[in-house]
Scaffold this active site. Structure first.
Site, short mmCIF file in Angstrom:
data_model
loop_
_atom_site.label_atom_id
_atom_site.label_comp_id
_atom_site.label_asym_id
_atom_site.label_seq_id
_atom_site.Cartn_x
_atom_site.Cartn_y
_atom_site.Cartn_z
N ARG A 1 6.41 -0.13 16.08
CA ARG A 1 5.21 0.48 15.50
C ARG A 1 3.99 -0.44 15.53
O ARG A 1 2.87 0.01 15.29
CB ARG A 1 5.50 0.93 14.06
CG ARG A 1 6.23 2.26 14.01
CD ARG A 1 6.61 2.63 12.60
NE ARG A 1 7.75 1.83 12.14
CZ ARG A 1 8.17 1.82 10.87
NH1 ARG A 1 7.54 2.50 9.95
NH2 ARG A 1 9.22 1.09 10.53
N LYS B 1 6.84 -8.70 16.30
CA LYS B 1 6.19 -8.35 15.03
C LYS B 1 6.01 -9.55 14.11
O LYS B 1 4.92 -9.75 13.56
CB LYS B 1 6.99 -7.26 14.31
CG LYS B 1 6.41 -6.92 12.95
CD LYS B 1 7.05 -5.70 12.33
CE LYS B 1 8.33 -6.04 11.64
NZ LYS B 1 8.87 -4.88 10.89
N ASP C 1 9.46 -9.97 7.59
CA ASP C 1 8.20 -9.23 7.66
C ASP C 1 7.60 -8.92 6.29
O ASP C 1 6.81 -8.00 6.15
CB ASP C 1 8.40 -7.93 8.46
CG ASP C 1 9.44 -7.01 7.82
OD1 ASP C 1 10.06 -7.39 6.82
OD2 ASP C 1 9.63 -5.90 8.36
N GLY D 1 15.34 1.93 0.18
CA GLY D 1 16.69 2.14 -0.34
C GLY D 1 16.63 2.19 -1.86
O GLY D 1 15.91 1.41 -2.49
N GLU E 1 20.25 4.31 1.23
CA GLU E 1 19.05 4.43 2.05
C GLU E 1 18.42 5.81 1.93
O GLU E 1 19.11 6.80 1.70
CB GLU E 1 19.40 4.14 3.52
CG GLU E 1 19.79 2.70 3.77
CD GLU E 1 18.74 1.73 3.26
OE1 GLU E 1 17.61 1.76 3.76
OE2 GLU E 1 19.04 0.94 2.33
N ALA F 1 -38.37 -29.01 19.93
CA ALA F 1 -38.01 -27.62 20.18
C ALA F 1 -37.95 -27.34 21.68
O ALA F 1 -38.80 -27.81 22.43
CB ALA F 1 -39.03 -26.70 19.52
N ASN G 1 -26.77 -30.39 32.05
CA ASN G 1 -25.56 -31.20 32.19
C ASN G 1 -24.70 -30.77 33.36
O ASN G 1 -23.75 -31.44 33.70
CB ASN G 1 -24.73 -31.13 30.89
CG ASN G 1 -24.29 -29.73 30.55
OD1 ASN G 1 -24.99 -28.76 30.84
ND2 ASN G 1 -23.13 -29.60 29.94
N TYR G 2 -25.03 -29.67 34.00
CA TYR G 2 -24.14 -29.10 35.03
C TYR G 2 -24.91 -28.94 36.32
O TYR G 2 -25.98 -28.31 36.34
CB TYR G 2 -23.65 -27.74 34.51
CG TYR G 2 -22.60 -27.08 35.37
CD1 TYR G 2 -21.47 -27.78 35.78
CD2 TYR G 2 -22.74 -25.74 35.75
CE1 TYR G 2 -20.51 -27.17 36.55
CE2 TYR G 2 -21.78 -25.12 36.52
CZ TYR G 2 -20.66 -25.83 36.93
OH TYR G 2 -19.71 -25.22 37.68
C1 UD1 Z 1 15.61 -2.32 4.39
C2 UD1 Z 1 16.75 -1.96 3.43
C3 UD1 Z 1 16.20 -1.05 2.32
C4 UD1 Z 1 15.07 -1.74 1.62
C5 UD1 Z 1 14.00 -2.18 2.60
C6 UD1 Z 1 12.98 -3.06 1.92
C7 UD1 Z 1 18.72 -1.84 4.85
C8 UD1 Z 1 19.71 -0.97 5.51
N1 UD1 Z 1 17.76 -1.26 4.17
O1 UD1 Z 1 15.18 -1.12 5.02
O2 UD1 Z 1 17.23 -0.77 1.39
O3 UD1 Z 1 14.50 -0.88 0.64
O4 UD1 Z 1 14.57 -2.97 3.67
O5 UD1 Z 1 11.94 -3.36 2.78
O6 UD1 Z 1 18.84 -3.05 4.94
N2 UD1 Z 1 16.35 -6.37 11.29
C9 UD1 Z 1 17.12 -7.14 12.12
N3 UD1 Z 1 18.06 -6.51 12.90
C10 UD1 Z 1 18.28 -5.18 12.86
C11 UD1 Z 1 17.46 -4.40 11.99
C12 UD1 Z 1 16.53 -5.04 11.21
O7 UD1 Z 1 16.96 -8.36 12.19
O8 UD1 Z 1 19.17 -4.71 13.58
C13 UD1 Z 1 15.34 -7.05 10.46
C14 UD1 Z 1 13.93 -6.53 10.71
O9 UD1 Z 1 13.28 -7.34 11.69
C15 UD1 Z 1 13.28 -6.69 9.34
C16 UD1 Z 1 14.42 -6.56 8.36
O10 UD1 Z 1 15.61 -6.77 9.10
O11 UD1 Z 1 12.67 -7.96 9.18
C17 UD1 Z 1 14.46 -5.20 7.65
O12 UD1 Z 1 14.65 -4.20 8.61
P1 UD1 Z 1 13.95 -2.78 8.51
O13 UD1 Z 1 14.36 -1.97 9.68
O14 UD1 Z 1 12.52 -2.96 8.25
O15 UD1 Z 1 14.71 -2.20 7.20
P2 UD1 Z 1 14.17 -1.04 6.30
O16 UD1 Z 1 14.46 0.26 6.95
O17 UD1 Z 1 12.81 -1.32 5.88
MG MG Z 2 11.22 -2.65 6.65
#
Ligand code: UD1
Ligand code: MG
Length: 464
Positions: free
Chosen positions: A16, A23, A104, A142, A157, A380, A386-387
């Site tokens: 996104r 990101k 993030d 969640g 979730e 002024a 220079n070039y």
């Molecule tokens: C997650 C939580 C949710 C919570 C929310 C808060 C889960 C299943 N859900 O949802 O309960 O309310 O965060 O912001 O955990 N990432 C990975 N690998 C993956 C997927 C994600 O490293 O396979 C990382 C992403 O880069 C990110 C973080 O995990 O930094 C959270 O992932 P994201 O997909 O944003 O989770 P949410 O759906 O927001």
């Molecule tokens: Mg998230």
């Protein structure tokens, strides 16, 4: 306190953001998102962090440069969910306790993370703590499901919510956890992708740990929750961060007027003033008592004490000495050094130039690749040529020299100390110390000629 590691989840695709940059490398107030999560973790007592990434080299380079040996990276490919990412990260954790965060959420605070860890020491705490927030509109997050006794028993979730009652739960999971490494590892081994998204959910460990022990919720500030998924949220996060930074400087004794943009990396000494609409970026430092007026843009600027930067002065990778005065509309390009008490005025541009103590160039000048001696005066419209179309050459102007208005100095060239260059001179040869250089056609005055000229022009207009 027993030793502590952190796992930072940062392998999500971030589609996104609509960007080739990962990101977590997008910046808020001059630092990548990822830097804030790591800094909060280290400030909360973490000794060592594991960042789970998508394998992009930019992330690894940045982490090596900023955090060195305190951070290791590991790759999750493909991204199969937060539970899978945490499991991959956990393989590198050697400490008894671990903190799990998202890469993030730049607004999380060290003291909230420290509390998340500290509750584990309470006798009744159990083996996992979970940061929660109460929201008026919990959509998308969640939900924290509690049992009749009010104990946390599950995180469900958004897409897996089963009833309006569940959808109405206002307590949400902030996505930060602390607990015993072994317990979390065992719970992660049992996570299965049997949910609406077909992903391994880290949140499933809450239910499995709650069955055997206690999961302790810690209520965090709602800022901590602000996860950046698109550029609109990036903007929201930056606005909040900038206000925090302005307040931090104000509390430390800086007058901050209106809404200047101050990167998190910038240092400002007490008793300095930063005005509305100024932008201070990167490694910029501003000394005590200095004033950065409206609209100034400073990137990698080192500004000493008592300096006055009048409106719309632009400084890039350059230094300004004590009590110097610049602007309005001065432009220092890289590697300029303006020494103490020097003055540069409107539309004066420098590049790789040293303007020595007390020298002045108050109006309209280009001073590139030059060395301007102490107390020299540049009139002024002076231009340093220079070039030559192929290479750059230097201009040396001695202490106390006077360069008259509208002169050109064709580099390489030297004007000796105390020398005088008459207005309108094109200097092509070195000017000796204390000499006068004058190079302009002699002026002729034709008496009464203006009257004749006007008559002639009027006659020509009439005949047309
Ligand atoms: C997650 C939580 C949710 C919570 C929310 C808060 C889960 C299943 N859900 O949802 O309960 O309310 O965060 O912001 O955990 N990432 C990975 N690998 C993956 C997927 C994600 O490293 O396979 C990382 C992403 O880069 C990110 C973080 O995990 O930094 C959270 O992932 P994201 O997909 O944003 O989770 P949410 O759906 O927001
Ligand atoms: Mg998230």
């Amino acid at each position: 306190m027993s030793s502590l590691s952190a796992i930072v989840l940062a392998a999500g695709l971030g589609t996104r953001m609509k960007s080739p940059l990962p990101k977590v490398m997008h910046t808020v107030a001059g630092r990548p998102l990822l830097a804030y999560a790591l800094r909060a973790a280290f400030d909360a007592g973490v000794e060592h962090a594991v960042v789970v990434t998508s394998g992009r080299p930019e992330i690894e380079e940045f982490l090596n440069e900023q955090f060195g040996g305190r951070v290791v990276t590991t790759v999750q490919d493909p991204p199969r969910g937060t539970g899978d990412a945490a499991r991959i990260g956990l393989a590198h954790v050697r400490t008894e306790r671990v903190l799990i965060l998202c890469g993030d959420t730049p607004l999380l605070r060290a003291k909230e993370l420290a509390e998340l860890v500290a509750v584990l020491d309470r006798p009744s705490a159990g083996e996992l703590s979970l940061m929660t927030c109460l929201l008026d509109s919990p959509d998308g997050y969640g939900r924290v499901v509690r049992d009749d006794a009010g104990r946390v028993c599950e995180v469900r979730e958004q897409r897996d919510l089963r009833s309006d009652m569940e959808r109405g739960i206002r307590e949400v999971n902030a996505g930060m956890y602390a607990g015993r490494t072994a317990t979390i590892g065992a719970a992660l081994a049992d996570v299965r992708p049997n949910n609406a998204q077909g992903e391994y959910y880290l949140t499933d460990i809450v239910a499995s740990i709650a069955r055997l022990s206690t999961v302790t919720p810690v209520q965090g500030h709602r800022d901590a929750l602000l996860g950046v998924n698109d550029r609109a949220q990036l903007r929201d996060a930056e606005e909040l961060m900038l206000e925090r930074i302005r307040r931090r400087h104000a509390e430390a004794g800086v007058t901050v007027r209106g809404n200047p943009h101050i990167d998190d990396t910038v240092e400002i000494a007490p008793d300095a003033t930063v005005d509305n609409g100024a932008t201070l970026r990167g490694s910029t430092r501003v000394g005590a008592g200095s004033r950065v007026d409206v609209g100034c843009v400073l990137s990698g600027a080192v500004v000493s004490e008592g300096v006055i930067l009048k409106p719309y002065t632009v400084i890039t990778s350059s230094e300004v000495g004590d009590r110097a005065q610049l602007g309005p509309f001065s432009h220092l390009r890289p590697d300029s050094v303006i020494e103490a008490e020097a003055h540069l005025g409107n539309f004066v541009e420098t590049k790789a130039t040293r303007v020595r103590r007390g020298a002045k160039a108050n109006h309209l000048a280009y001073l590139g690749d030059a060395d301007i001696g102490e107390q020299a005066n540049i009139g002024a419209g002076t231009i340093v040529c220079n070039y030559d179309g192929t290479s750059k050459h230097r201009t040396m102007i001695g202490a106390g020299a006077f360069v008259g208005s509208d002169s050109q100095l064709v580099a390489p060239v030297t004007v000796g100390r105390g020398a005088f260059v008459a207005s309108g001179t094109t200097v092509v040869r070195d000017v000796p110390e204390d000499a006068l250089a004058i190079g302009r056609p002699e002026q002729i005055n034709k008496e009464g000629y203006a009257v004749k000229l006007r008559e002639k022009l009027a006659a020509r207009r009439a005949s047309r």
